[in-house]
Write a protein that holds these residues in place. Structure first.
Motif, short mmCIF file in Angstrom:
data_model
loop_
_atom_site.label_atom_id
_atom_site.label_comp_id
_atom_site.label_asym_id
_atom_site.label_seq_id
_atom_site.Cartn_x
_atom_site.Cartn_y
_atom_site.Cartn_z
N ARG A 1 0.41 -1.28 0.15
CA ARG A 1 -0.25 -0.32 -0.18
C ARG A 1 0.78 1.24 -0.18
O ARG A 1 0.49 2.69 -0.58
CB ARG A 1 -0.86 -0.33 1.33
CG ARG A 1 -1.91 -1.49 1.08
CD ARG A 1 -2.59 -1.12 2.82
NE ARG A 1 -2.47 -1.09 3.64
CZ ARG A 1 -2.09 0.53 5.17
NH1 ARG A 1 -3.12 0.97 4.16
NH2 ARG A 1 -1.72 -0.14 5.42
N PHE A 2 1.83 1.12 0.38
CA PHE A 2 3.00 2.22 1.48
C PHE A 2 3.95 1.70 -0.12
O PHE A 2 5.01 0.71 -0.04
CB PHE A 2 3.38 2.92 1.98
CG PHE A 2 2.03 2.78 3.18
CD1 PHE A 2 0.92 2.98 2.55
CD2 PHE A 2 2.64 3.89 4.14
CE1 PHE A 2 -0.01 3.79 3.58
CE2 PHE A 2 1.29 3.91 5.28
CZ PHE A 2 0.69 4.32 5.23
N THR A 3 4.26 3.68 -0.50
CA THR A 3 6.20 2.96 -0.93
C THR A 3 6.93 4.52 -1.21
O THR A 3 6.24 5.30 -0.67
CB THR A 3 5.56 2.79 -2.64
OG1 THR A 3 4.89 2.01 -2.98
CG2 THR A 3 6.80 3.32 -3.79
N ILE A 4 7.83 4.23 -1.02
CA ILE A 4 9.13 4.92 -0.12
C ILE A 4 9.99 5.35 -1.25
O ILE A 4 9.97 4.16 -1.71
CB ILE A 4 9.88 4.35 1.28
CG1 ILE A 4 10.64 5.46 1.82
CG2 ILE A 4 10.78 3.57 1.13
CD1 ILE A 4 11.16 5.41 3.23
N THR B 1 15.14 15.22 -0.91
CA THR B 1 13.65 14.56 -0.52
C THR B 1 13.58 13.87 -0.79
O THR B 1 13.74 12.39 -1.48
CB THR B 1 12.81 15.79 -1.38
OG1 THR B 1 13.08 17.07 -1.46
CG2 THR B 1 11.30 15.51 -0.57
N VAL B 2 12.78 13.04 0.63
CA VAL B 2 11.70 11.66 0.72
C VAL B 2 10.77 11.42 0.34
O VAL B 2 10.07 12.84 1.14
CB VAL B 2 12.87 10.35 2.35
CG1 VAL B 2 12.65 11.15 2.85
CG2 VAL B 2 12.20 9.53 1.56
N TYR B 3 10.27 10.82 -0.16
CA TYR B 3 8.73 10.34 0.00
C TYR B 3 8.12 9.31 0.39
O TYR B 3 8.36 8.39 0.54
CB TYR B 3 8.15 11.20 -1.54
CG TYR B 3 8.95 11.70 -2.59
CD1 TYR B 3 9.47 12.03 -3.01
CD2 TYR B 3 8.23 13.26 -2.47
CE1 TYR B 3 10.33 12.64 -3.70
CE2 TYR B 3 8.95 14.12 -3.50
CZ TYR B 3 9.25 14.08 -3.51
OH TYR B 3 10.14 15.35 -4.53
N LEU B 4 6.58 9.37 0.60
CA LEU B 4 6.45 8.49 1.06
C LEU B 4 4.50 8.54 0.51
O LEU B 4 3.01 9.28 0.62
CB LEU B 4 6.08 8.12 2.12
CG LEU B 4 5.30 6.67 2.94
CD1 LEU B 4 6.20 5.72 2.56
CD2 LEU B 4 5.12 7.22 4.83
N GLN B 5 4.61 7.36 -0.19
CA GLN B 5 2.82 6.95 -1.06
C GLN B 5 2.32 6.51 -0.49
O GLN B 5 2.89 5.21 -0.36
CB GLN B 5 3.48 6.99 -2.67
CG GLN B 5 1.98 6.98 -3.42
CD GLN B 5 1.41 7.79 -3.66
OE1 GLN B 5 1.97 8.91 -4.40
NE2 GLN B 5 -0.01 8.28 -3.38
N MET B 6 0.92 7.03 0.55
CA MET B 6 0.26 6.10 0.80
C MET B 6 -1.00 6.12 -0.24
O MET B 6 -1.36 6.84 -0.26
CB MET B 6 0.23 7.00 2.08
CG MET B 6 1.52 7.14 2.83
SD MET B 6 0.78 7.39 4.81
CE MET B 6 0.52 8.98 4.19
N ASN B 7 -1.27 4.92 -0.64
CA ASN B 7 -2.93 4.12 -1.11
C ASN B 7 -3.33 3.04 0.09
O ASN B 7 -2.82 2.73 0.87
CB ASN B 7 -2.33 3.89 -2.21
CG ASN B 7 -1.35 4.57 -2.92
OD1 ASN B 7 -2.09 5.41 -2.82
ND2 ASN B 7 -0.48 4.19 -4.11
#
Length: 114
Positions: free
Chosen positions: A66-69, A77-83
C-alpha cells in the motif's frame, strides 16, 4: 544539524491516498538512510518505511503493498506514497535521516476517516 521539514499530511477517507514529503536543509548522500516513523495516540513511535544504501527499501508488514517510499537526492527529499489508507494508519508521521546521528522532522498529522 540537518533540518527536516515534512509536508503532505491531512484528512482523507478510508481507501484514499496521500503523499508525504520530507525535505532536508542541506545536501544528503545516497548512502544516508532515510525513512518514516509514525506514532498513534497513546502508542509508541514505530518504523513504517526506510530507504537505505543502494535504494533498498523496508516496510512494516501492515503497509506492504500500500505504501511506497522513494527519494530524490538531487532535491534532498524523501517521499512516502500512501494508497488504500485505513483508519488504523491515523498517526503523526515523522521523517528521519541517519547521518552519524538521527535527525527528525517535526511530524505531520495523517487522519483517515472510516
Amino acid at each position: 544539524q540537518v533540518q527536516l521539514v515534512e509536508s503532505g499530511g491531512g484528512l482523507v477517507q478510508a481507501g484514499g491516498s496521500l503523499r508525504l514529503s520530507c525535505a532536508a536543509s542541506e545536501s544528503i548522500f545516497a548512502i544516508n538512510p532515510m525513512g518514516w516513523y509514525r506514532q498513534a495516540p497513546g502508542k509508541q513511535r514505530k518504523l513504517v518505511a526506510r530507504i537505505g544504501t543502494g535504494g533498498r527499501t523496508d516496510y512494516v508488514d501492515s503497509v506492504k503493498g500500500r505504501f511506497t517510499i522513494s527519494r530524490d537526492n538531487a532535491k534532498n527529499t524523501v517521499y512516502l506514497q500512501m494508497n488504500s489508507l485505513k483508519p488504523e494508519d491515523t498517526a503523526v508521521y515523522y521523517c528521519f535521516l541517519e547521518t552519524g546521528y538521527v535527525a527528525w522532522g517535526q511530524g505531520t498529522q495523517v487522519t483517515v476517516s472510516s
